[in-house]
Design a protein around this motif. Structure first.
Motif, mmCIF file in Angstrom:
data_model
loop_
_atom_site.group_PDB
_atom_site.id
_atom_site.type_symbol
_atom_site.label_atom_id
_atom_site.label_comp_id
_atom_site.label_asym_id
_atom_site.label_seq_id
_atom_site.Cartn_x
_atom_site.Cartn_y
_atom_site.Cartn_z
ATOM 1 N N ARG A 95 0.824 -1.214 0.000
ATOM 2 C CA ARG A 95 0.000 0.000 0.000
ATOM 3 C C ARG A 95 0.859 1.266 0.000
ATOM 4 N NH1 ARG A 95 -4.229 -0.743 4.698
ATOM 5 N NH2 ARG A 95 -4.683 1.397 4.080
ATOM 6 N N GLY A 96 2.179 1.092 0.010
ATOM 7 C CA GLY A 96 3.082 2.237 -0.022
ATOM 8 C C GLY A 96 3.470 2.779 1.334
ATOM 9 N N ARG A 97 3.050 2.104 2.395
ATOM 10 C CA ARG A 97 3.452 2.528 3.735
ATOM 11 C C ARG A 97 4.892 2.078 3.962
ATOM 12 N NH1 ARG A 97 -1.616 -0.210 6.668
ATOM 13 N NH2 ARG A 97 -0.749 -1.875 5.370
ATOM 14 N N VAL A 98 5.679 2.919 4.603
ATOM 15 C CA VAL A 98 7.098 2.627 4.797
ATOM 16 C C VAL A 98 7.487 2.773 6.260
ATOM 17 C CG1 VAL A 98 7.627 3.459 2.481
ATOM 18 C CG2 VAL A 98 7.922 4.993 4.401
ATOM 19 N N ASP A 99 8.528 2.055 6.627
ATOM 20 C CA ASP A 99 9.155 2.259 7.920
ATOM 21 C C ASP A 99 10.597 1.787 7.817
ATOM 22 O OD1 ASP A 99 9.113 3.283 10.509
ATOM 23 O OD2 ASP A 99 8.659 1.347 11.404
ATOM 24 N N VAL A 100 11.418 2.321 8.695
ATOM 25 C CA VAL A 100 12.845 2.019 8.672
ATOM 26 C C VAL A 100 13.363 1.998 10.100
ATOM 27 C CG1 VAL A 100 13.549 4.432 8.408
ATOM 28 C CG2 VAL A 100 15.017 2.629 7.532
ATOM 29 N N TYR A 101 14.397 1.213 10.311
ATOM 30 C CA TYR A 101 15.025 1.115 11.625
ATOM 31 C C TYR A 101 16.533 1.113 11.431
ATOM 32 C CZ TYR A 101 16.653 -0.857 16.021
ATOM 33 O OH TYR A 101 17.314 -1.065 17.203
ATOM 34 N N THR A 102 17.227 1.920 12.210
ATOM 35 C CA THR A 102 18.685 1.907 12.252
ATOM 36 C C THR A 102 19.098 1.786 13.706
ATOM 37 O OG1 THR A 102 18.904 3.258 10.257
ATOM 38 C CG2 THR A 102 20.803 3.190 11.746
ATOM 39 N N GLY A 103 19.746 0.682 14.036
ATOM 40 C CA GLY A 103 20.183 0.449 15.405
ATOM 41 C C GLY A 103 21.274 1.412 15.835
ATOM 42 N N GLU A 104 21.305 1.687 17.121
ATOM 43 C CA GLU A 104 22.268 2.636 17.689
ATOM 44 C C GLU A 104 23.713 2.192 17.526
ATOM 45 O OE1 GLU A 104 21.218 3.258 21.769
ATOM 46 O OE2 GLU A 104 19.250 4.079 21.271
ATOM 47 N N ARG A 105 23.951 0.900 17.339
ATOM 48 C CA ARG A 105 25.320 0.394 17.236
ATOM 49 C C ARG A 105 25.750 0.127 15.792
ATOM 50 N NH1 ARG A 105 25.809 -4.418 21.137
ATOM 51 N NH2 ARG A 105 27.977 -4.300 20.508
ATOM 52 N N CYS A 106 24.964 0.581 14.809
ATOM 53 C CA CYS A 106 25.410 0.482 13.417
ATOM 54 C C CYS A 106 26.637 1.370 13.240
ATOM 55 C CB CYS A 106 24.308 0.930 12.462
ATOM 56 S SG CYS A 106 22.965 -0.250 12.303
ATOM 57 N N ILE A 107 27.529 0.967 12.351
ATOM 58 C CA ILE A 107 28.766 1.718 12.145
ATOM 59 C C ILE A 107 28.437 3.039 11.446
ATOM 60 C CG2 ILE A 107 31.045 1.688 11.071
ATOM 61 C CD1 ILE A 107 30.912 -1.403 11.275
ATOM 62 N N PRO A 108 28.898 4.172 12.007
ATOM 63 C CA PRO A 108 28.608 5.487 11.430
ATOM 64 C C PRO A 108 29.271 5.668 10.054
ATOM 65 C CG PRO A 108 29.529 5.672 13.656
ATOM 66 C CD PRO A 108 29.655 4.248 13.238
ATOM 67 N N TRP A 109 28.737 6.595 9.343
ATOM 68 C CA TRP A 109 27.446 7.206 9.490
ATOM 69 C C TRP A 109 26.386 6.206 9.055
ATOM 70 C CZ3 TRP A 109 22.992 8.353 6.906
ATOM 71 C CH2 TRP A 109 22.141 9.269 7.508
ATOM 72 N N ALA A 110 25.324 6.121 9.826
ATOM 73 C CA ALA A 110 24.218 5.227 9.495
ATOM 74 C C ALA A 110 22.914 5.986 9.686
ATOM 75 C CB ALA A 110 24.241 3.994 10.385
ATOM 76 N N GLY A 111 22.012 5.826 8.732
ATOM 77 C CA GLY A 111 20.725 6.494 8.838
ATOM 78 C C GLY A 111 19.883 6.246 7.611
ATOM 79 N N SER A 112 18.818 7.038 7.494
ATOM 80 C CA SER A 112 17.851 6.785 6.432
ATOM 81 C C SER A 112 17.079 8.051 6.089
ATOM 82 C CB SER A 112 16.868 5.711 6.881
ATOM 83 O OG SER A 112 16.174 6.159 8.040
ATOM 84 N N ARG A 113 16.311 7.913 5.034
ATOM 85 C CA ARG A 113 15.326 8.928 4.658
ATOM 86 C C ARG A 113 14.150 8.186 4.038
ATOM 87 N NH1 ARG A 113 15.858 14.007 0.494
ATOM 88 N NH2 ARG A 113 13.657 14.514 0.516
ATOM 89 N N THR A 114 12.960 8.604 4.391
ATOM 90 C CA THR A 114 11.765 7.982 3.832
ATOM 91 C C THR A 114 10.945 9.012 3.078
ATOM 92 O OG1 THR A 114 10.460 8.379 5.825
ATOM 93 C CG2 THR A 114 11.624 6.271 5.687
ATOM 94 N N GLY A 115 10.128 8.513 2.184
ATOM 95 C CA GLY A 115 9.214 9.354 1.432
ATOM 96 C C GLY A 115 8.015 8.517 1.021
ATOM 97 N N ARG A 116 7.171 9.089 0.224
ATOM 98 C CA ARG A 116 5.955 8.398 -0.204
ATOM 99 C C ARG A 116 6.317 7.168 -1.043
ATOM 100 N NH1 ARG A 116 1.779 9.894 -4.364
ATOM 101 N NH2 ARG A 116 -0.041 8.694 -3.701
ATOM 102 N N GLY A 117 6.147 5.992 -0.467
ATOM 103 C CA GLY A 117 6.396 4.745 -1.173
ATOM 104 C C GLY A 117 7.838 4.288 -1.222
ATOM 105 N N TYR A 118 8.736 4.922 -0.473
ATOM 106 C CA TYR A 118 10.131 4.469 -0.510
ATOM 107 C C TYR A 118 10.845 4.752 0.806
ATOM 108 C CZ TYR A 118 11.932 9.216 -0.770
ATOM 109 O OH TYR A 118 12.253 10.519 -0.467
ATOM 110 N N THR A 119 11.921 4.007 1.009
ATOM 111 C CA THR A 119 12.871 4.288 2.066
ATOM 112 C C THR A 119 14.271 4.017 1.530
ATOM 113 O OG1 THR A 119 13.616 3.739 4.312
ATOM 114 C CG2 THR A 119 12.533 1.984 3.095
ATOM 115 N N VAL A 120 15.204 4.893 1.859
ATOM 116 C CA VAL A 120 16.614 4.685 1.536
ATOM 117 C C VAL A 120 17.367 4.657 2.853
ATOM 118 C CG1 VAL A 120 16.543 5.661 -0.784
ATOM 119 C CG2 VAL A 120 16.994 7.168 1.135
ATOM 120 N N GLN A 121 18.343 3.771 2.947
ATOM 121 C CA GLN A 121 19.088 3.610 4.179
ATOM 122 C C GLN A 121 20.509 3.180 3.862
ATOM 123 O OE1 GLN A 121 15.784 1.992 4.163
ATOM 124 N NE2 GLN A 121 16.674 0.694 2.599
#
Length: 137
Positions: A95-121
Motif C-alpha cells: 500500500r506504499g506505507r514505509v518504515d525504517v530502523y537503524t540500530g544505535e550500534r550500526c557503524i557510522p554514518w548510518a541512517g535513512s530517509r523515507t518518502g511516499r512509497g520508498y525508504t533509503v538507508q
C-alpha cells in the motif's frame, strides 16, 4: 591508492503508479544478493543490512502477507531481536506505507530517509548526504 568501498546502502520502493515493488543494494559485503533484498509482488519489499538478520526477509514478508503494515513489521522483527542495535531494516508494504530502523550500534554514518512509497538507508557512509542524494534521484 584509493580507499576501498566499505559502505552499504539500499532503496526499498513501490511504484505508486503500477504497484511494482523492488529493492536495490550496493555493499562492501561480497555476494549481498542473497542477504539484503527481499520482495514479493503484491506483498512488499524489505532490505535487511548492517549486521543483517537474514530471517527478517522471509519473516517480514510473511507478516506483510498477513496484512501487517510496514511499521508493524519493523516493530515485530526488531522488538524480539536481542542484536537489533546492530541492524538496519527498511520495509515498504504493497500500500506504499514505509518504515525504517537503524540500530544505535550500526557503524557510522548510518541512517535513512523515507518518502511516499520508498525508504533509503545506509551504513558506513560519509554522511547523511548519501541518503539525501539517493532520495532526490
Amino acid at each position: 591508492m584509493p580507499e576501498p568501498l566499505v559502505s552499504t546502502f539500499s532503496i526499498v520502493a513501490l511504484d505508486l503508479r503500477n504497484g511494482d515493488l523492488g529493492v536495490a543494494v550496493q555493499s562492501k559485503y561480497f555476494s549481498v544478493g542473497p542477504v539484503v533484498p527481499w520482495a514479493e509482488a503484491g506483498v512488499g519489499a524489505i532490505a535487511t543490512q548492517a549486521w543483517a538478520n537474514v530471517s527478517y526477509g522471509p519473516e517480514g514478508l510473511e507478516l506483510l502477507r498477513r496484512g501487517l503494515s510496514a511499521e508493524e513489521v519493523v516493530e515485530e522483527l526488531t522488538g524480539k531481536d536481542p542484536e537489533r542495535d546492530r541492524r538496519q531494516l527498511g520495509v515498504v508494504d504493497a500500500r506504499g506505507r514505509v518504515d525504517v530502523y537503524t540500530g544505535e550500534r550500526c557503524i557510522p554514518w548510518a541512517g535513512s530517509r523515507t518518502g511516499r512509497g520508498y525508504t533509503v538507508q545506509g551504513n558506513i557512509l560519509t554522511g547523511p548526504e548519501v541518503v539525501e542524494a539517493m532520495a532526490e534521484a
